[in-house]
Scaffold this active site. Structure first.
Site, PDB file in Angstrom:
ATOM      1  N   GLU A   1       0.810  -1.214   0.000  1.00 53.99           N
ATOM      2  CA  GLU A   1       0.000   0.000   0.000  1.00 53.99           C
ATOM      3  C   GLU A   1       0.847   1.268   0.000  1.00 53.99           C
ATOM      4  O   GLU A   1       0.341   2.356   0.255  1.00 53.99           O
ATOM      5  CB  GLU A   1      -0.950  -0.009   1.201  1.00 53.99           C
TER       6      GLU A   1
ATOM      7  N   LYS B   1     -15.769  -0.971   3.131  1.00 60.05           N
ATOM      8  CA  LYS B   1     -15.111  -1.370   1.885  1.00 60.05           C
ATOM      9  C   LYS B   1     -16.168  -1.868   0.902  1.00 60.05           C
ATOM     10  O   LYS B   1     -16.896  -2.820   1.199  1.00 60.05           O
ATOM     11  CB  LYS B   1     -14.090  -2.477   2.144  1.00 60.05           C
TER      12      LYS B   1
END
Length: 429
Positions: free
Chosen positions: A204, A336
């Site tokens: 990430e 999400k």
């Protein structure tokens, strides 16, 4: 504004794994695409991401079955439907799938269509996506939660803790959150390289560390904050993603890095000790998704001091969120899109969270795309927080940059609360 055509293609996410891009076309020629992200550390209660499992092709990661399901089942069912009927069309796809976790058609297939449909509808109404999703009521620019050090499944288990992040609680504007994070991110990199503790870049975008234990990253992070010219706890607070379900075998928690095993009580004591020792304002999944007793204890002891986020605990699933609210397991929910698999259900999950007085944190996945849908989702719902990963890699930066564009479009209507939003659940001085 009826749907005329839907097609799907295999593209690649930020880790180089296959994922889905869905293109939806309206009868007037308007086209829009939905790009589906993918997680590495996935909860057992998430909707199913359908992959082919053919080890001869893309190591089993290809998504040709999901593509076929879009073309052969979803597209015919939605042809001629109004693009503005987001909820009805999402429900039609869910019913067509017919399973609890979208395992027949695939949550990735359904979500790609759902995202493309929302985008096409916004274009058809000559609105920005955040305006369309929020019925013109969204104007809160989110406070960023940004990874500095990666770990867990995002960095080859360099640390047992998945994310060491910062939140610029002293920032007075969205731009200032980015400036503060920029300074800390690069200070951390310089410090780690000087100490010989930097391996590279994690999934990430955070630094991939080389540490001997799980406490060392705290000291490096605190030193980086000071090197950048900020005061830990006043200007910048620490946020953790423990991803504890990955550490739990049903009986005990384990740290592979240190070769240690903890009973649930011992692990609770460790999480409590960290929250008392360090300037931690937010902690995600401090316990496994089945360890309800520790969640309850932790919320009771720290719920007025720390944002306690459920990710694997809730997986953006409304039933699980409602259960968590009823049992007082946390005070925040990670949101999400691909955990639940449709835009409508995601909006409902955010609404349930907010109605309970809890805080939603809209989040990206470790396998991201160049799609900035979640930025619009966060602003549309006035969620107040956004977790995207780090301050590097284009699939991350496209989100931070999109927030700047949304803010410019909002102009004088744009709001930024910063750490003030935590007053809804925390007794901050």
């Amino acid at each position: 504004m009826k749907i005329q055509n839907i097609d799907a293609y295999q593209i690649y996410d930020s880790r180089g794994f296959p994922t889905l891009e869905v293109e939806l076309e309206l009868e007037n020629g308007i086209k829009a695409c939905g790009l589906v992200p993918s997680g590495a550390s996935t909860g057992q209660f998430e909707a199913l991401e359908l992959r082919d499992g053919d080890m001869k092709r893309f190591r089993g990661k290809s998504v040709f079955k999901a593509i076929a399901n879009v073309r052969e089942e979803i597209a015919p069912a939605l042809m001629g439907k109004s693009v503005f009927e987001q909820r009805a069309n999402d429900e039609l796809m869910i019913a067509l799938d017919g399973t609890e976790n979208k395992s027949r058609l695939g949550a990735n297939a359904i979500l790609g269509v759902s995202m493309a449909m929302a985008k096409a509808a916004a274009i058809a109404r000559d609105q920005a996506l955040f305006e369309y999703l929020g019925n013109g009521e969204g104007n809160l620019i989110p406070l960023n939660e940004i990874q500095i050090l990666g770990g867990g499944a995002h960095a080859g288990w360099a640390t047992d803790i998945q994310d060491f992040l910062v939140i610029a609680v002293g920032a007075k504007s969205y731009e200032e959150t980015l400036e503060i994070t920029h300074n800390i991110y690069h200070a951390a990199g310089e410090l780690m390289k000087k100490l010989g503790k930097c391996v590279g870049i994690a999934d990430e975008g955070g630094w991939w560390p080389d540490y001997k234990n799980n406490e060392e990253p705290f000291e490096v992070l605190l030193e980086a904050i000071k090197m950048a010219g900020y005061e830990p706890g006043r200007d910048v607070a620490i946020s953790l993603d423990i991803a504890a379900s990955d550490l739990y075998d049903g009986t005990n928690y384990s740290f592979k890095l240190e070769g240690k095993t903890f009973s649930p009580d011992e692990f609770y004591d460790l999480m409590a000790a960290w929250c008392n020792k360090y300037p931690i304002i937010s902690i995600e999944d401090p316990f496994a998704d089945t360890d309800f007793n520790n969640w309850k204890r932790f919320q009771k002891e720290f719920g007025s001091k720390v944002q306690i986020i459920g990710d694997d605990l809730f997986t953006t699933n409304i039933k699980r969120i409602e259960q968590g609210i009823e049992q007082e397991l946390a005070n925040s929910v990670l949101i999400k899109l691909n955990q639940i698999g449709s835009v409508s259900e995601t909006l409902d999950a955010i609404n349930v969270t907010q109605q309970a007085g809890w805080l939603p944190v809209v989040s990206a996945r470790s396998g991201e795309t160049e799609d900035a849908f979640i930025c619009h989702l966060a602003v549309a719902t006035n969620a107040g927080q956004l977790k995207v990963g780090s301050f590097a890699r284009s699939e991350r930066q496209v989100k931070w940059n999109e927030n700047l564009r949304i803010q410019r479009k909002l102009g004088a209507k744009a709001r930024f609360l910063g750490a003030e939003l935590y007053r809804k659940i925390l007794r901050l001085d």
